[in-house]
Design a protein around this motif. Structure first.
Motif, mmCIF file in Angstrom:
data_model
loop_
_atom_site.group_PDB
_atom_site.id
_atom_site.type_symbol
_atom_site.label_atom_id
_atom_site.label_comp_id
_atom_site.label_asym_id
_atom_site.label_seq_id
_atom_site.Cartn_x
_atom_site.Cartn_y
_atom_site.Cartn_z
ATOM 1 N N GLU A 89 -46.266 5.847 3.186
ATOM 2 C CA GLU A 89 -46.727 7.204 3.501
ATOM 3 C C GLU A 89 -45.637 8.231 3.176
ATOM 4 N N GLY A 90 -44.399 7.880 3.481
ATOM 5 C CA GLY A 90 -43.293 8.768 3.163
ATOM 6 C C GLY A 90 -43.138 8.969 1.662
ATOM 7 N N SER A 91 -43.304 7.897 0.902
ATOM 8 C CA SER A 91 -43.215 7.995 -0.563
ATOM 9 C C SER A 91 -44.304 8.901 -1.112
ATOM 10 N N ALA A 148 -40.155 23.680 2.274
ATOM 11 C CA ALA A 148 -39.220 22.558 2.107
ATOM 12 C C ALA A 148 -38.773 21.994 3.448
ATOM 13 N N THR A 149 -38.585 22.871 4.451
ATOM 14 C CA THR A 149 -38.152 22.420 5.768
ATOM 15 C C THR A 149 -39.217 21.570 6.442
ATOM 16 N N ALA A 150 -40.486 21.947 6.271
ATOM 17 C CA ALA A 150 -41.585 21.166 6.848
ATOM 18 C C ALA A 150 -41.609 19.757 6.264
ATOM 19 N N PHE A 151 -41.313 19.637 4.982
ATOM 20 C CA PHE A 151 -41.305 18.314 4.362
ATOM 21 C C PHE A 151 -40.110 17.482 4.846
ATOM 22 N N VAL A 152 -38.993 18.117 5.149
ATOM 23 C CA VAL A 152 -37.872 17.378 5.731
ATOM 24 C C VAL A 152 -38.291 16.763 7.062
ATOM 25 N N ALA A 153 -38.964 17.581 7.906
ATOM 26 C CA ALA A 153 -39.415 17.085 9.215
ATOM 27 C C ALA A 153 -40.416 15.949 9.045
ATOM 28 N N LEU A 154 -41.318 16.084 8.079
ATOM 29 C CA LEU A 154 -42.346 15.063 7.856
ATOM 30 C C LEU A 154 -41.723 13.758 7.357
ATOM 31 N N LEU A 155 -40.810 13.843 6.402
ATOM 32 C CA LEU A 155 -40.155 12.641 5.883
ATOM 33 C C LEU A 155 -39.312 11.974 6.964
ATOM 34 N N TYR A 156 -38.705 12.800 7.822
ATOM 35 C CA TYR A 156 -37.949 12.273 8.960
ATOM 36 C C TYR A 156 -38.875 11.478 9.878
ATOM 37 N N ALA A 157 -40.086 12.007 10.086
ATOM 38 C CA ALA A 157 -41.069 11.313 10.935
ATOM 39 C C ALA A 157 -41.441 9.958 10.337
ATOM 40 N N CYS A 158 -41.678 9.925 9.039
ATOM 41 C CA CYS A 158 -42.013 8.667 8.371
ATOM 42 C C CYS A 158 -40.851 7.681 8.462
ATOM 43 N N THR A 159 -39.635 8.200 8.322
ATOM 44 C CA THR A 159 -38.439 7.363 8.372
ATOM 45 C C THR A 159 -38.314 6.639 9.702
ATOM 46 N N HIS A 160 -38.527 7.371 10.797
ATOM 47 C CA HIS A 160 -38.297 6.800 12.126
ATOM 48 C C HIS A 160 -39.507 6.065 12.681
ATOM 49 N N ALA A 161 -40.575 6.007 11.898
ATOM 50 C CA ALA A 161 -41.730 5.207 12.308
ATOM 51 C C ALA A 161 -41.978 4.052 11.347
ATOM 52 N N TYR A 208 -33.927 13.986 -0.537
ATOM 53 C CA TYR A 208 -33.449 12.724 -1.108
ATOM 54 C C TYR A 208 -32.783 11.868 -0.031
ATOM 55 N N GLY A 209 -32.054 12.519 0.856
ATOM 56 C CA GLY A 209 -31.420 11.784 1.952
ATOM 57 C C GLY A 209 -32.435 11.109 2.851
ATOM 58 N N CYS A 210 -33.535 11.816 3.127
ATOM 59 C CA CYS A 210 -34.602 11.231 3.951
ATOM 60 C C CYS A 210 -35.193 9.992 3.284
ATOM 61 N N MET A 211 -35.361 10.044 1.970
ATOM 62 C CA MET A 211 -35.947 8.907 1.263
ATOM 63 C C MET A 211 -35.005 7.699 1.272
ATOM 64 N N PRO A 256 -26.653 14.949 -8.454
ATOM 65 C CA PRO A 256 -25.595 14.014 -8.022
ATOM 66 C C PRO A 256 -25.683 13.743 -6.515
ATOM 67 N N PRO A 257 -25.702 12.468 -6.113
ATOM 68 C CA PRO A 257 -25.728 12.159 -4.672
ATOM 69 C C PRO A 257 -24.426 12.586 -4.009
ATOM 70 N N ASN A 258 -24.539 13.213 -2.843
ATOM 71 C CA ASN A 258 -23.338 13.654 -2.140
ATOM 72 C C ASN A 258 -22.891 12.599 -1.132
ATOM 73 N N ASP A 259 -21.908 12.950 -0.311
ATOM 74 C CA ASP A 259 -21.364 11.984 0.635
ATOM 75 C C ASP A 259 -22.393 11.570 1.680
ATOM 76 N N VAL A 260 -23.304 12.494 2.050
ATOM 77 C CA VAL A 260 -24.317 12.166 3.061
ATOM 78 C C VAL A 260 -25.257 11.079 2.544
ATOM 79 N N ILE A 261 -25.626 11.166 1.269
ATOM 80 C CA ILE A 261 -26.517 10.166 0.669
ATOM 81 C C ILE A 261 -25.868 8.781 0.719
ATOM 82 N N TRP A 262 -24.618 8.699 0.254
ATOM 83 C CA TRP A 262 -23.929 7.401 0.244
ATOM 84 C C TRP A 262 -23.648 6.913 1.664
#
Length: 638
Positions: A384-386, A366-379, A405-408, A431-437
């Motif tokens: 590709e991220g989807s 799961a942590t590897a996917f967070v890093a990967l989605l983060y990479a897609c986000t900032h590029a 979900y936050g990365c997406m 339920p979305p938390n404060d970070v999501i909103w």
């Protein structure tokens, strides 16, 4: 017995099963001594064999207390301490009369690891029933259990009933007081100890360090009759975790001067300090030391080196460490480099490395996917991220967590697809938390969507009503839209609730010294030097670069000159100016900032890099920006 002597050489479950098969052929498996030793070795000495040990116990025709105790002990130190308790319950039904001090001590250790007060109290009753509550082994574990469960008063009562507590018992009580944050109680226990061991001093040191009481921790450290590896690593790691970076560096240098060999913890601690402070040169010195003393084989140290180089803006060095790693790379190694590439905006390279990891046989977590989605986000790699988000659950059967979900939301929001981001939030299965909103609110601020920002802010008002950052973002959005009354109303509400915005700071390393700057704070020589140089720089980029201040997001409806003053001396500008003043002709400066860089500072950095032919590497809260020849590596996408 030859088979018993061979047990100690079994290092894996497979080799143990082969020995067991050989014993079965010769009917040796029916021997209680061999069966017990086999089960003990399986439960305690082979990390992935706890399940097999449990099966051996359940299929044994006449299991004895030794066999039950072996399984209880094995599970007490595992990731499944609850199964230790279930094994105790089974023993209670089948062999109640043979429950002894070992049974209770290891069962209590499991209850402590679970932090389950109810189970611990039930085990305490069993100890009382059998007259074992004052046994030194059981009593000490009871003290530890109550301490872990936050009931230091019960721990003290048990301690007072033990006739002759030993050093381990005293240390357990000391730990219980520190765990509750009762410094005074811990100090009284330490003062009353008849004999203070190195472990006792280290517990005091660790307790103060954990609470951030480094003035007191330093006194304890200096008074210690013997400083071992644990003492040094406790100080270095504690200083790094609490942001005392310069002190962590000084402590590491002191460790080297006295000739103590640093361990894995002290090395990763000082490298963590380098990463957070952006101290690249000090990190290089630590790296040289690691190679010189032959510690480069330690995988966590290599991972810490990669993380440090990545966070200091030298991803090429991070890749070099990765490529030169001895032995097998762990999932953490791959993930660290993927995250490093992501911070630099190298999304395509991060994706390629992820595919290389899959091809090597390392399965992503799961942590590897967070890093990967983060990479897609900032590029800006939206599709590709989807695809990777879908791949996570469809191929690897990993349930997305709130971070994914936050990365997406961030992925869609940064790309300006605000409607898609909002729809994604609404359809989330959790339920979305404060970070999501808050992520959505930040995207609305950047893309100036007032309507959607108000929706996000309404949700945040329900979840986290007293967060000053949310109100600042909304105020920014109103100001950009020219809604001065609304912006003023938000600011008034902050004043009424006595909410303050977190101050922005920036750090820069010059000659292996780290300097910190905060906007509006003056006084020391370094700050005065920074302001003086910044005035010269701003004048020159106006004339030669055509600089026009980006004042649209300044929050108040005031004159333009006042708005310019509000953005003129942000902390990152001061840090860069100071680096230029002290550079001695260097063509690159590196700065670390705790907040997201604003538009005006981003424009200023581009102009400085062009006018002064200077490369600026800036790490903000979100990513790296490398300014060169008037351009930024983020391509104005941040």
């Amino acid at each position: 017995m030859k088979q018993l002597s061979l047990l100690s050489s079994c290092k894996s479950l497979r080799s143990l099963q082969q020995l067991q098969a050989h014993a079965t052929k010769s009917s040796l498996d029916a021997d209680p001594l061999f069966a017990g030793k086999l089960l003990l070795h399986c439960a305690v000495h082979i990390s992935d064999a706890h399940d097999y040990a449990e099966r051996l116990l359940l299929h044994s025709p006449n299991p004895n207390a030794f066999m039950y105790n072996a399984v209880i002990r094995g599970f007490s130190d595992s990731d499944s301490p609850r199964r230790s308790i279930s094994t105790f319950s089974l023993m209670l039904r089948n062999l109640s009369s043979q429950i002894d001090s070992f049974t209770l001590a290891f069962s209590l250790k499991s209850a402590a690891n679970l932090r389950c007060l109810r189970t611990g109290a039930q085990l305490h009753c069993q100890a009382l029933l059998r007259g074992l509550e004052t046994h030194i082994f059981v009593g000490t574990t009871l003290v530890s259990m109550y301490g872990e469960c936050g009931r230091v008063e019960f721990a003290r009562d048990v301690f007072d009933e033990i006739p002759e507590p030993n050093t381990v018992t005293w240390n357990a009580l000391l730990t219980a007081f520190f765990r509750r944050g009762d410094v005074g109680g811990a100090e009284r226990v330490f003062a009353a100890m008849p004999a203070k061991s190195p472990t006792s001093y280290n517990l005091m040191l660790g307790g103060y360090a954990k609470l951030g009481e480094f003035a007191i921790a330093g006194k304890v450290f200096d008074e210690m009759p013997l400083k071992d590896e644990v003492s040094w690593s406790t100080m270095i790691l504690g200083l790094a975790q609490h942001g005392w970076y310069e002190e962590a560096f000084a402590c590491f240098l002191r460790l080297r001067r006295v000739g103590t060999r640093p361990n894995e913890v002290s090395l990763t601690g000082v490298l963590s300090a380098c990463a957070q402070a952006g101290a690249l040169e000090f990190a290089k010195m630590v790296h040289c030391f690691v190679e010189k003393v032959g510690l480069i084989w330690i995988t966590p140290v290599n991972n810490a080196l990669m993380d440090t180089y990545s966070k200091c803006g030298s991803v090429d060095m991070a890749r070099l460490v990765f490529e030169r790693m001895p032995g097998k790379r762990s999932i953490v190694s791959w993930t660290t480099l993927i995250a490093g590439l992501a911070m630099q905006g190298h999304g395509e390279e991060a994706l390629a490395l992820f595919l290389e990891m899959e091809g090597s046989g390392v399965e992503p977590d799961a942590t590897a996917f967070v890093a990967l989605l983060y990479a897609c986000t900032h590029a800006g790699l939206v599709e590709e991220g989807s695809e990777m988000f879908d791949k996570m659950s469809n191929l690897y059967r990993l349930d997305p967590e709130i971070e994914h979900y936050g990365c997406m939301v961030d992925l869609y929001g940064r790309a300006g697809q605000l409607a898609r981001a909002y729809e994604f939030v609404i359809q989330m299965p959790i339920p979305p938390n404060d970070v999501i909103w808050r992520t959505l609110l930040g995207a609305c601020s950047f893309h100036e969507n007032v309507h959607l920002a108000e929706k996000a802010r309404d949700k945040l008002s329900e979840i986290d009503p007293n967060n000053s950052g949310d109100r600042v973002l909304l105020s920014n959005i109103y100001a950009v839209a020219g809604k001065w009354r609304d912006a003023a109303a938000v600011r008034r509400s902050m004043a009424e609730l006595k909410l303050r915005k977190s101050p922005g700071w920036s750090r820069i390393e010059v000659d292996k010294m780290v300097y910190m700057f905060v906007a509006g704070v003056r006084g020391d020589d370094a700050t005065r030097e920074a302001y003086e140089k910044l005035g010269e720089v701003m004048s020159r980029i106006r004339v030669e670069g055509g600089y026009v201040p980006e004042v649209v997001s300044v929050l108040h409806d005031v004159e333009e000159e006042e708005k310019e003053g509000a953005v003129a001396a942000h902390s990152e500008k001061l840090a860069v100016a100071f680096g230029m003043a002290r550079s001695g002709g260097a063509r690159r400066v590196r700065v670390v900032k705790n907040l997201r860089v604003c538009r005006d500072c981003h424009n200023v950095m581009k102009l400085i890099s062009k006018v002064y032919e200077l490369e600026i590497v800036l790490r903000d809260r979100s990513r790296f920006h490398c300014f060169k020849n008037g351009n930024c590596s983020c391509k104005d996408y941040w």
